[in-house]
Design a protein around this motif. Structure first.
Motif, PDB file in Angstrom:
ATOM      1  N   THR A  40     -93.128  43.267 -26.770  1.00 13.10           N
ATOM      2  CA  THR A  40     -94.013  42.198 -27.247  1.00 13.10           C
ATOM      3  C   THR A  40     -95.280  42.159 -26.393  1.00 13.10           C
ATOM      4  N   LYS A  41     -96.246  41.388 -26.853  1.00 10.97           N
ATOM      5  CA  LYS A  41     -97.467  41.159 -26.085  1.00 10.97           C
ATOM      6  C   LYS A  41     -97.132  40.410 -24.794  1.00 10.97           C
ATOM      7  N   ASP A  42     -96.177  39.491 -24.857  1.00 12.15           N
ATOM      8  CA  ASP A  42     -95.756  38.761 -23.653  1.00 12.15           C
ATOM      9  C   ASP A  42     -95.164  39.699 -22.611  1.00 12.15           C
ATOM     10  N   GLU A  43     -94.381  40.658 -23.076  1.00 11.43           N
ATOM     11  CA  GLU A  43     -93.814  41.630 -22.143  1.00 11.43           C
ATOM     12  C   GLU A  43     -94.917  42.493 -21.534  1.00 11.43           C
ATOM     13  N   LEU A  44     -95.928  42.826 -22.334  1.00 12.08           N
ATOM     14  CA  LEU A  44     -97.071  43.574 -21.810  1.00 12.08           C
ATOM     15  C   LEU A  44     -97.733  42.794 -20.680  1.00 12.08           C
ATOM     16  N   LEU A  45     -97.966  41.512 -20.886  1.00 15.15           N
ATOM     17  CA  LEU A  45     -98.572  40.678 -19.849  1.00 15.15           C
ATOM     18  C   LEU A  45     -97.708  40.651 -18.592  1.00 15.15           C
ATOM     19  N   LYS A  46     -96.420  40.446 -18.783  1.00 11.22           N
ATOM     20  CA  LYS A  46     -95.503  40.406 -17.639  1.00 11.22           C
ATOM     21  C   LYS A  46     -95.491  41.742 -16.906  1.00 11.22           C
ATOM     22  N   GLU A  47     -95.468  42.837 -17.630  1.00 11.62           N
ATOM     23  CA  GLU A  47     -95.452  44.171 -17.012  1.00 11.62           C
ATOM     24  C   GLU A  47     -96.760  44.481 -16.295  1.00 11.62           C
ATOM     25  N   MET A  48     -97.881  44.000 -16.837  1.00 13.69           N
ATOM     26  CA  MET A  48     -99.157  44.183 -16.138  1.00 13.69           C
ATOM     27  C   MET A  48     -99.113  43.483 -14.786  1.00 13.69           C
ATOM     28  N   CYS A  49     -98.619  42.250 -14.783  1.00 17.23           N
ATOM     29  CA  CYS A  49     -98.493  41.502 -13.527  1.00 17.23           C
ATOM     30  C   CYS A  49     -97.560  42.238 -12.570  1.00 17.23           C
ATOM     31  N   ASN A  50     -96.408  42.666 -13.057  1.00 17.64           N
ATOM     32  CA  ASN A  50     -95.456  43.392 -12.205  1.00 17.64           C
ATOM     33  C   ASN A  50     -96.051  44.685 -11.667  1.00 17.64           C
ATOM     34  N   ASP A  51     -96.768  45.402 -12.509  1.00 17.56           N
ATOM     35  CA  ASP A  51     -97.384  46.654 -12.093  1.00 17.56           C
ATOM     36  C   ASP A  51     -98.380  46.411 -10.960  1.00 17.56           C
ATOM     37  N   ILE A  52     -99.174  45.383 -11.108  1.00 15.42           N
ATOM     38  CA  ILE A  52    -100.148  45.040 -10.073  1.00 15.42           C
ATOM     39  C   ILE A  52     -99.429  44.604  -8.803  1.00 15.42           C
ATOM     40  N   PHE A  53     -98.478  43.691  -8.934  1.00 11.17           N
ATOM     41  CA  PHE A  53     -97.861  43.097  -7.753  1.00 11.17           C
ATOM     42  C   PHE A  53     -96.871  44.013  -7.058  1.00 11.17           C
ATOM     43  N   ASN A  54     -96.211  44.910  -7.784  1.00 10.97           N
ATOM     44  CA  ASN A  54     -95.299  45.842  -7.112  1.00 10.97           C
ATOM     45  C   ASN A  54     -96.059  46.724  -6.134  1.00 10.97           C
ATOM     46  N   HIS A  55     -97.260  47.085  -6.502  1.00 11.24           N
ATOM     47  CA  HIS A  55     -98.082  47.890  -5.597  1.00 11.24           C
ATOM     48  C   HIS A  55     -98.703  47.011  -4.513  1.00 11.24           C
ATOM     49  N   VAL A  56     -99.257  45.886  -4.919  1.00 10.14           N
ATOM     50  CA  VAL A  56     -99.954  44.997  -3.992  1.00 10.14           C
ATOM     51  C   VAL A  56     -99.029  44.491  -2.887  1.00 10.14           C
ATOM     52  N   PHE A  57     -97.788  44.161  -3.242  1.00  9.49           N
ATOM     53  CA  PHE A  57     -96.877  43.554  -2.283  1.00  9.49           C
ATOM     54  C   PHE A  57     -95.834  44.521  -1.750  1.00  9.49           C
ATOM     55  N   SER A  58     -96.169  45.783  -1.734  1.00  6.91           N
ATOM     56  CA  SER A  58     -95.265  46.782  -1.196  1.00  6.91           C
ATOM     57  C   SER A  58     -94.974  46.483   0.275  1.00  6.91           C
ATOM     58  N   ASP A  59     -93.720  46.632   0.670  1.00  7.36           N
ATOM     59  CA  ASP A  59     -93.340  46.382   2.067  1.00  7.36           C
ATOM     60  C   ASP A  59     -93.861  47.472   2.999  1.00  7.36           C
ATOM     61  N   GLU A  60     -94.016  48.659   2.461  1.00  5.67           N
ATOM     62  CA  GLU A  60     -94.471  49.779   3.270  1.00  5.67           C
ATOM     63  C   GLU A  60     -95.997  49.842   3.257  1.00  5.67           C
ATOM     64  N   ILE A  61     -96.600  49.659   4.412  1.00  2.00           N
ATOM     65  CA  ILE A  61     -98.052  49.721   4.520  1.00  2.00           C
ATOM     66  C   ILE A  61     -98.410  51.090   5.078  1.00  2.00           C
ATOM     67  N   VAL A  62     -99.093  51.858   4.271  1.00  2.00           N
ATOM     68  CA  VAL A  62     -99.493  53.204   4.663  1.00  2.00           C
ATOM     69  C   VAL A  62    -101.012  53.295   4.636  1.00  2.00           C
ATOM     70  N   SER A  63    -101.528  54.291   5.316  1.00  2.00           N
ATOM     71  CA  SER A  63    -102.965  54.534   5.285  1.00  2.00           C
ATOM     72  C   SER A  63    -103.354  54.929   3.867  1.00  2.00           C
ATOM     73  N   GLU A  64    -104.404  54.306   3.372  1.00  2.00           N
ATOM     74  CA  GLU A  64    -104.849  54.587   2.010  1.00  2.00           C
ATOM     75  C   GLU A  64    -106.311  55.006   2.041  1.00  2.00           C
ATOM     76  N   GLU A  65    -106.750  55.600   0.954  1.00  2.00           N
ATOM     77  CA  GLU A  65    -108.093  56.165   0.887  1.00  2.00           C
ATOM     78  C   GLU A  65    -109.182  55.135   1.187  1.00  2.00           C
ATOM     79  N   LYS A  66    -109.075  53.935   0.621  1.00  4.58           N
ATOM     80  CA  LYS A  66    -110.141  52.942   0.750  1.00  4.58           C
ATOM     81  C   LYS A  66    -109.932  51.952   1.891  1.00  4.58           C
ATOM     82  N   HIS A  67    -108.744  51.914   2.446  1.00  3.89           N
ATOM     83  CA  HIS A  67    -108.474  50.998   3.559  1.00  3.89           C
ATOM     84  C   HIS A  67    -107.226  51.461   4.303  1.00  3.89           C
TER      85      HIS A  67
END
Length: 183
Positions: free
Chosen positions: A50-77
């Motif tokens: 559904t469209k609702d699931e798309l919205l939820k998955e977009m949030c999860n996709d963003i936050f799973n990366h954003v709130f990763s427990d492992e902090i590694v050196s990244e290209e931009k920071h």
């Protein structure tokens, strides 16, 4: 998920995000998303029910990366060596900034509340261990206050002041909390 599936998923995310910039969530149909992403109906439904699931998955996709427990050196920071709590918050802001194509549209309209609620769920885990227990103020109250003020700081940044860097936003947040506490 293979490369082709990730590419299709990103096309759908991008189409949906772009539409959220100009239309309300409730007025966007699955057909609108399919047309904008230039994918077939069965392709859309292979990824989202559904469209609702798309919205939820977009949030999860963003936050799973954003709130990763492992902090590694990244290209931009690189926050791999910075361990302070404010550094962790700055790191979160960098990831949100990198995902701003999707995040900006998510703040608007009806889905803004859904996005903020999802953001807060993740922030609770970040802030919970940082709250100092006090006999004068309940832990859950301080947690709600901290999470709410930071989530609104993120909203403020994305809605009107994206020209500030993540470090500047963290400085504003920290100084704002300190200023409030002194008065």
């Amino acid at each position: 998920m293979d490369r082709r599936q990730r590419k299709t998923r990103n096309l759908i995310f991008s189409a949906f995000s772009a539409m959220l910039e100009n239309k309300s969530y409730s007025s966007i149909t699955v057909q609108d998303i399919i047309n904008r992403a230039d994918v077939g109906r069965s392709t859309f439904y292979a990824h989202f029910e559904t469209k609702d699931e798309l919205l939820k998955e977009m949030c999860n996709d963003i936050f799973n990366h954003v709130f990763s427990d492992e902090i590694v050196s990244e290209e931009k920071h690189d926050f791999s060596h910075n361990t302070s709590f404010l550094d962790k918050l700055a790191h979160i802001l960098y990831h949100l900034q990198e995902k701003q194509e999707h995040v900006r549209g998510l703040f608007k309209g009806e889905c803004g509340d859904i996005f903020i609620r999802s953001l807060k769920e993740h922030l609770y885990r970040v802030f919970d261990s940082r709250i100092i227990n006090s006999d004068a103020v309940p832990h859950d109250y301080l947690l709600d206050l901290s999470v709410g003020s930071f989530a609104e700081t993120v909203r403020w940044w994305f809605e009107r002041h994206e020209n500030y860097s993540p470090e500047e936003i963290i400085l504003f947040y920290s100084n704002g909390i300190n200023t409030f506490a002194r008065k």
